[in-house]
Design an enzyme around this catalytic site. Structure first.
Site, short mmCIF file in Angstrom:
data_model
loop_
_atom_site.label_atom_id
_atom_site.label_comp_id
_atom_site.label_asym_id
_atom_site.label_seq_id
_atom_site.Cartn_x
_atom_site.Cartn_y
_atom_site.Cartn_z
N THR A 124 0.71 -1.25 0.08
CA THR A 124 0.07 -0.04 -0.10
C THR A 124 0.91 1.25 -0.11
OG1 THR A 124 -0.19 -0.36 2.34
CG2 THR A 124 -2.15 -1.08 1.15
N LYS A 150 3.69 -7.08 4.18
CA LYS A 150 3.70 -5.69 3.88
C LYS A 150 3.11 -4.91 5.04
CE LYS A 150 0.23 -3.36 3.45
NZ LYS A 150 -0.50 -2.55 4.21
N THR A 161 -2.25 -3.00 9.64
CA THR A 161 -2.59 -2.99 8.28
C THR A 161 -1.43 -3.85 7.65
OG1 THR A 161 -4.18 -1.34 8.13
CG2 THR A 161 -2.17 -0.93 6.94
N GLU A 240 6.46 4.33 7.64
CA GLU A 240 6.10 5.67 6.80
C GLU A 240 6.89 6.81 7.25
OE1 GLU A 240 1.42 4.51 5.99
OE2 GLU A 240 1.79 5.77 7.65
N ASN A 363 0.38 11.19 7.19
CA ASN A 363 -0.73 10.80 7.83
C ASN A 363 -1.67 11.82 8.51
OD1 ASN A 363 -0.61 7.75 8.58
ND2 ASN A 363 1.40 8.53 8.81
N THR A 368 -6.88 12.14 1.95
CA THR A 368 -7.41 13.72 0.89
C THR A 368 -6.16 13.74 0.10
OG1 THR A 368 -6.52 14.83 2.59
CG2 THR A 368 -8.85 14.46 2.71
#
Length: 368
Positions: A124, A150, A161, A240, A363, A368
């Site tokens: 992702t 992942k 996730t 991330e 994040n 958006t």
């Protein structure tokens, strides 16, 4: 393995013994609910996995869609839908795009060497695929274990996730496979964290179809733990916005439980993560996180090392060259903390990553 963009299928040529662990979050994806039900049989042929949509918090439709995904994958691969599991990862609150899945599942192709493509299909926000394979000699036979995973955000597993899959041709009895996986997960995925948030979709599956023949329990479990640990570290390294991997080892603890919770508390502390990002050897933050872990300790016995440079002895700072420690932290993508409680003989290691501006920026606008 089969793969098409954001959809992958891991398939065993024969019925395989299955071991599984799942998220303990109270909010679960219907994909997890369905797979957990089917995993109770201890055997399966494969799993279909999609990325981009978590299939979570979408009501009863999520369970219908998860079941249909297994039916589509089963029809395409020629197996029973009951022998297929399903995993989903991505945005919460969005239904699976079933029209697209129905249209494209038939475009995937079977490949015996598709491991890299499968690992890529489940990504992702990952910046790189996470996969590896090892071969070991078990009873005079070559056995292979291959794994893919992942996950770079919402990573704080507690699978009693992130998605991880391991396949092997070793013949492993199902009850041992499950216990070996549980122990491997405890020492790997359950000891890693990116942001302290546990996903609604965490799943680890191991398929063992026995086609290689021969087995030695101890050697197999060692290889399984190595694969799981390697994948867990790669997930954290690719966290991330992360720039550095944090490795925390707490040793000489009175119990293994104390060593584990102390190591994990330090690796997940936001202040420790920020200090690593700034290459700041502010050891007081390590001591703070250690103290709130709940582990048994005696402050006057604690020693702390950063990248093998001792900076605390018997609970107090000792003279050290600040520039040397800063340089050591800045020059490597990995920063190692070692804490000695000097109370016993137990040791545990946890992995985390630094907290960066990029993580907050990413994040703050994820949807958006």
């Amino acid at each position: 393995m089969t793969v098409f963009s954001d959809l992958g299928i891991l398939l065993s040529e024969t019925q395989a013994n299955l071991a599984a662990t799942f998220s303990t979050n109270k909010i679960l994806s219907p994909s997890v609910v369905l797979s957990r039900q089917r995993a109770q049989r201890g055997a399966a042929r494969g799993v279909v996995a999609n990325s981009g949509c978590a299939n979570c918090c979408v009501g009863e439709q999520g369970l219908y869609d998860a079941a249909e995904m297994t039916e589509l994958a089963a029809a395409h691969t020629g197996v029973s839908a009951d022998d297929m599991l399903v995993c989903s990862t991505g945005m919460i609150g969005v239904e699976l795009p079933m029209a697209l899945l129905r249209q494209h599942v038939g475009n995937v192709s079977l490949s015996g060497d598709g491991g890299h493509d499968f690992a890529r299909s489940i990504m992702t926000t990952d910046t790189r695929r996470k996969d590896l394979a090892v071969s070991i000699d078990l009873g005079g036979r070559k056995v292979v274990l291959g794994g893919a995973a992942k996950g770079v955000g919402m990573i704080h597993p507690n699978m009693a996730t992130m998605l991880a899959f391991v396949a092997t041709d070793a013949p492993v009895e199902q009850s041992f496979l499950q216990s070996a996986l549980s122990r491997a997960v405890d020492d790997s995925f359950n000891m890693c964290s990116v942001d302290g948030d546990q996903s609604t979709n965490d799943t680890v599956l191991v398929f063992a179809n026995g086609q290689a023949g021969g087995a030695e329990a101890e050697a197999f479990e060692e290889a399984l733990t190595f694969v799981c640990t390697s994948l867990a570290k790669e997930m954290v390294r690719d966290g991330e916005g992360a720039k550095k991997l944090i490795e925390v080892t707490v040793g000489e603890a009175g119990t293994m439980a104390d060593a584990r919770k102390a190591a994990r508390e330090i690796s997940t502390s936001s202040l420790v993560k920020a200090m690593v990002h700034g290459n700041d050897p502010n050891w007081g933050r390590i001591m703070m996180a250690l103290g709130k872990s709940g582990a048994d300790m005696d402050e006057s016995k604690i020693d702390i090392f950063i990248d093998d440079i001792q900076i605390v002895h018997e609970g107090k700072a000792i003279p050290f060259h600040m520039d040397s420690v800063v340089s050591s932290m800045a020059s490597s993508p990995d920063v190692r903390f070692r804490v000695s409680l000097n109370l016993g003989g137990e040791s545990a290691t946890a992995w985390g990553c630094d907290l960066t501006e990029e993580y907050v920026t990413f994040n703050s606008a994820y949807s958006t």
